[in-house]
Design a protein around this motif. Structure first.
Motif, PDB file in Angstrom:
ATOM      1  N   GLY A  15     -30.347  13.986   0.166  1.00 49.26           N
ATOM      2  CA  GLY A  15     -29.837  14.751   1.295  1.00 49.26           C
ATOM      3  C   GLY A  15     -29.333  13.887   2.425  1.00 49.26           C
ATOM      4  N   GLY A  16     -29.575  12.600   2.327  1.00 51.62           N
ATOM      5  CA  GLY A  16     -29.181  11.677   3.378  1.00 51.62           C
ATOM      6  C   GLY A  16     -27.737  11.250   3.260  1.00 51.62           C
ATOM      7  N   SER A  17     -27.360  10.339   4.144  1.00 51.51           N
ATOM      8  CA  SER A  17     -25.985   9.854   4.202  1.00 51.51           C
ATOM      9  C   SER A  17     -25.949   8.340   4.130  1.00 51.51           C
ATOM     10  CB  SER A  17     -25.326  10.324   5.502  1.00 51.51           C
ATOM     11  OG  SER A  17     -25.301  11.734   5.579  1.00 51.51           O
ATOM     12  N   ALA A  18     -24.835   7.834   3.709  1.00 44.97           N
ATOM     13  CA  ALA A  18     -24.631   6.388   3.660  1.00 44.97           C
ATOM     14  C   ALA A  18     -23.146   6.105   3.753  1.00 44.97           C
ATOM     15  CB  ALA A  18     -25.205   5.804   2.370  1.00 44.97           C
ATOM     16  N   ARG A  19     -22.862   4.874   4.098  1.00 47.02           N
ATOM     17  CA  ARG A  19     -21.461   4.456   4.244  1.00 47.02           C
ATOM     18  C   ARG A  19     -21.272   3.134   3.530  1.00 47.02           C
ATOM     19  NH1 ARG A  19     -17.413   4.870   8.661  1.00 47.02           N
ATOM     20  NH2 ARG A  19     -16.155   2.977   8.739  1.00 47.02           N
ATOM     21  N   LEU A  20     -20.253   3.070   2.722  1.00 49.17           N
ATOM     22  CA  LEU A  20     -19.874   1.817   2.074  1.00 49.17           C
ATOM     23  C   LEU A  20     -18.541   1.372   2.638  1.00 49.17           C
ATOM     24  CD1 LEU A  20     -20.697   2.638  -1.668  1.00 49.17           C
ATOM     25  CD2 LEU A  20     -22.153   1.502   0.014  1.00 49.17           C
ATOM     26  N   SER A  21     -18.409   0.082   2.828  1.00 51.27           N
ATOM     27  CA  SER A  21     -17.159  -0.472   3.318  1.00 51.27           C
ATOM     28  C   SER A  21     -16.717  -1.604   2.412  1.00 51.27           C
ATOM     29  CB  SER A  21     -17.319  -0.974   4.747  1.00 51.27           C
ATOM     30  OG  SER A  21     -17.591   0.097   5.630  1.00 51.27           O
ATOM     31  N   CYS A  22     -15.422  -1.805   2.372  1.00 49.88           N
ATOM     32  CA  CYS A  22     -14.850  -2.852   1.515  1.00 49.88           C
ATOM     33  C   CYS A  22     -13.693  -3.489   2.262  1.00 49.88           C
ATOM     34  CB  CYS A  22     -14.398  -2.226   0.210  1.00 49.88           C
ATOM     35  SG  CYS A  22     -13.536  -3.340  -0.904  1.00 49.88           S
ATOM     36  N   ALA A  23     -13.883  -4.716   2.661  1.00 47.89           N
ATOM     37  CA  ALA A  23     -12.841  -5.443   3.371  1.00 47.89           C
ATOM     38  C   ALA A  23     -11.901  -6.088   2.363  1.00 47.89           C
ATOM     39  CB  ALA A  23     -13.474  -6.497   4.271  1.00 47.89           C
ATOM     40  N   ALA A  24     -10.625  -5.777   2.497  1.00 49.44           N
ATOM     41  CA  ALA A  24      -9.624  -6.296   1.557  1.00 49.44           C
ATOM     42  C   ALA A  24      -8.859  -7.446   2.188  1.00 49.44           C
ATOM     43  CB  ALA A  24      -8.669  -5.174   1.158  1.00 49.44           C
ATOM     44  N   SER A  25      -8.665  -8.489   1.414  1.00 49.49           N
ATOM     45  CA  SER A  25      -7.987  -9.683   1.941  1.00 49.49           C
ATOM     46  C   SER A  25      -6.497  -9.668   1.674  1.00 49.49           C
ATOM     47  CB  SER A  25      -8.602 -10.937   1.318  1.00 49.49           C
ATOM     48  OG  SER A  25      -8.352 -10.967  -0.077  1.00 49.49           O
ATOM     49  N   ALA A  26      -6.048  -8.676   0.904  1.00 44.74           N
ATOM     50  CA  ALA A  26      -4.623  -8.616   0.575  1.00 44.74           C
ATOM     51  C   ALA A  26      -4.119  -7.193   0.758  1.00 44.74           C
ATOM     52  CB  ALA A  26      -4.399  -9.091  -0.860  1.00 44.74           C
ATOM     53  N   ASP A  27      -2.831  -7.035   0.641  1.00 38.75           N
ATOM     54  CA  ASP A  27      -2.195  -5.745   0.851  1.00 38.75           C
ATOM     55  C   ASP A  27      -2.078  -5.023  -0.482  1.00 38.75           C
ATOM     56  OD1 ASP A  27       1.003  -4.609   2.221  1.00 38.75           O
ATOM     57  OD2 ASP A  27      -0.947  -3.642   2.035  1.00 38.75           O
ATOM     58  N   PHE A  28      -3.069  -4.188  -0.787  1.00 44.10           N
ATOM     59  CA  PHE A  28      -3.097  -3.467  -2.041  1.00 44.10           C
ATOM     60  C   PHE A  28      -2.507  -2.081  -1.890  1.00 44.10           C
ATOM     61  CE2 PHE A  28      -5.504  -6.596  -4.196  1.00 44.10           C
ATOM     62  CZ  PHE A  28      -6.462  -7.077  -3.321  1.00 44.10           C
ATOM     63  N   LEU A  29      -1.761  -1.627  -2.885  1.00 43.64           N
ATOM     64  CA  LEU A  29      -1.192  -0.288  -2.847  1.00 43.64           C
ATOM     65  C   LEU A  29      -2.248   0.770  -3.145  1.00 43.64           C
ATOM     66  CD1 LEU A  29       1.288   1.506  -2.545  1.00 43.64           C
ATOM     67  CD2 LEU A  29       1.733   1.160  -5.000  1.00 43.64           C
ATOM     68  N   CYS A  30      -3.156   0.442  -4.055  1.00 44.54           N
ATOM     69  CA  CYS A  30      -4.209   1.378  -4.422  1.00 44.54           C
ATOM     70  C   CYS A  30      -5.584   0.732  -4.291  1.00 44.54           C
ATOM     71  CB  CYS A  30      -4.038   1.858  -5.855  1.00 44.54           C
ATOM     72  SG  CYS A  30      -2.721   3.071  -6.045  1.00 44.54           S
ATOM     73  N   LEU A  31      -6.513   1.492  -3.775  1.00 45.28           N
ATOM     74  CA  LEU A  31      -7.900   1.034  -3.654  1.00 45.28           C
ATOM     75  C   LEU A  31      -8.809   2.197  -4.050  1.00 45.28           C
ATOM     76  CD1 LEU A  31      -6.284   0.173  -0.710  1.00 45.28           C
ATOM     77  CD2 LEU A  31      -8.166  -1.455  -0.788  1.00 45.28           C
ATOM     78  N   GLY A  32     -10.033   1.852  -4.388  1.00 42.18           N
ATOM     79  CA  GLY A  32     -10.933   2.934  -4.778  1.00 42.18           C
ATOM     80  C   GLY A  32     -12.352   2.472  -4.966  1.00 42.18           C
ATOM     81  N   TRP A  33     -13.194   3.452  -5.244  1.00 39.16           N
ATOM     82  CA  TRP A  33     -14.608   3.210  -5.505  1.00 39.16           C
ATOM     83  C   TRP A  33     -14.975   3.736  -6.892  1.00 39.16           C
ATOM     84  CZ3 TRP A  33     -17.475   0.345  -2.250  1.00 39.16           C
ATOM     85  CH2 TRP A  33     -17.028   0.195  -0.938  1.00 39.16           C
ATOM     86  N   TRP A  34     -15.717   2.926  -7.617  1.00 37.75           N
ATOM     87  CA  TRP A  34     -16.290   3.308  -8.901  1.00 37.75           C
ATOM     88  C   TRP A  34     -17.805   3.128  -8.806  1.00 37.75           C
ATOM     89  CZ3 TRP A  34     -11.360   2.204  -8.464  1.00 37.75           C
ATOM     90  CH2 TRP A  34     -10.437   2.730  -9.367  1.00 37.75           C
ATOM     91  N   ARG A  35     -18.507   3.745  -9.689  1.00 41.86           N
ATOM     92  CA  ARG A  35     -19.948   3.552  -9.720  1.00 41.86           C
ATOM     93  C   ARG A  35     -20.445   3.514 -11.151  1.00 41.86           C
ATOM     94  NH1 ARG A  35     -22.181   9.393  -7.353  1.00 41.86           N
ATOM     95  NH2 ARG A  35     -21.647  10.654  -9.183  1.00 41.86           N
TER      96      ARG A  35
END
Length: 115
Positions: A15-35
């Motif tokens: 029931g809680g919340s969390a935040r994930l962040s991902c700092a990108a070093s390049a200019d990507f057209l597509c980004l995403g999260w997998w698990r």
């Protein structure tokens, strides 16, 4: 060479919340999260194109939000209403041309839930 540095996550109560962040070093057209949870296959959570289009998995729709901060080149995943089945290693990924599978992958922070 692209580089993705993830942060966030940790142990979260159901029931809680969390935040994930991902700092990108390049200019990507597509980004995403997998698990990937133990004994399970990797699954796509959410993806985003730099034009703003997003695609969110049905299993997290309405609970997870993907966004991109252009000022800091950071991909974010806001997670709420966490369930035990959300426990997994979460990976940030990116591709300069939106080719599947994505070319660049982060090291994976972990989100855990207490049953």
């Amino acid at each position: 060479q692209g580089q993705l540095v993830e942060s966030g996550g940790g142990s979260v109560q159901p029931g809680g919340s969390a935040r994930l962040s991902c700092a990108a070093s390049a200019d990507f057209l597509c980004l995403g999260w997998w698990r990937q949870a133990p004994t399970k296959e990797r699954e796509r959570v959410a993806t985003l194109r730099r034009d703003g289009r997003t695609n969110v998995a049905d299993s997290v729709k309405g609970r997870f939000t993907i966004s991109y901060d252009k000022t800091t080149d950071t991909l974010n995943l806001e997670m709420s209403g966490l369930k035990p089945e959300d426990t997994a290693m979460y990976y940030c990924a990116a591709d300069p041309n939106c080719l599947d599978p994505y070319q660049f992958w982060g090291q994976g922070p972990q989100v855990t839930g207490s049953p």
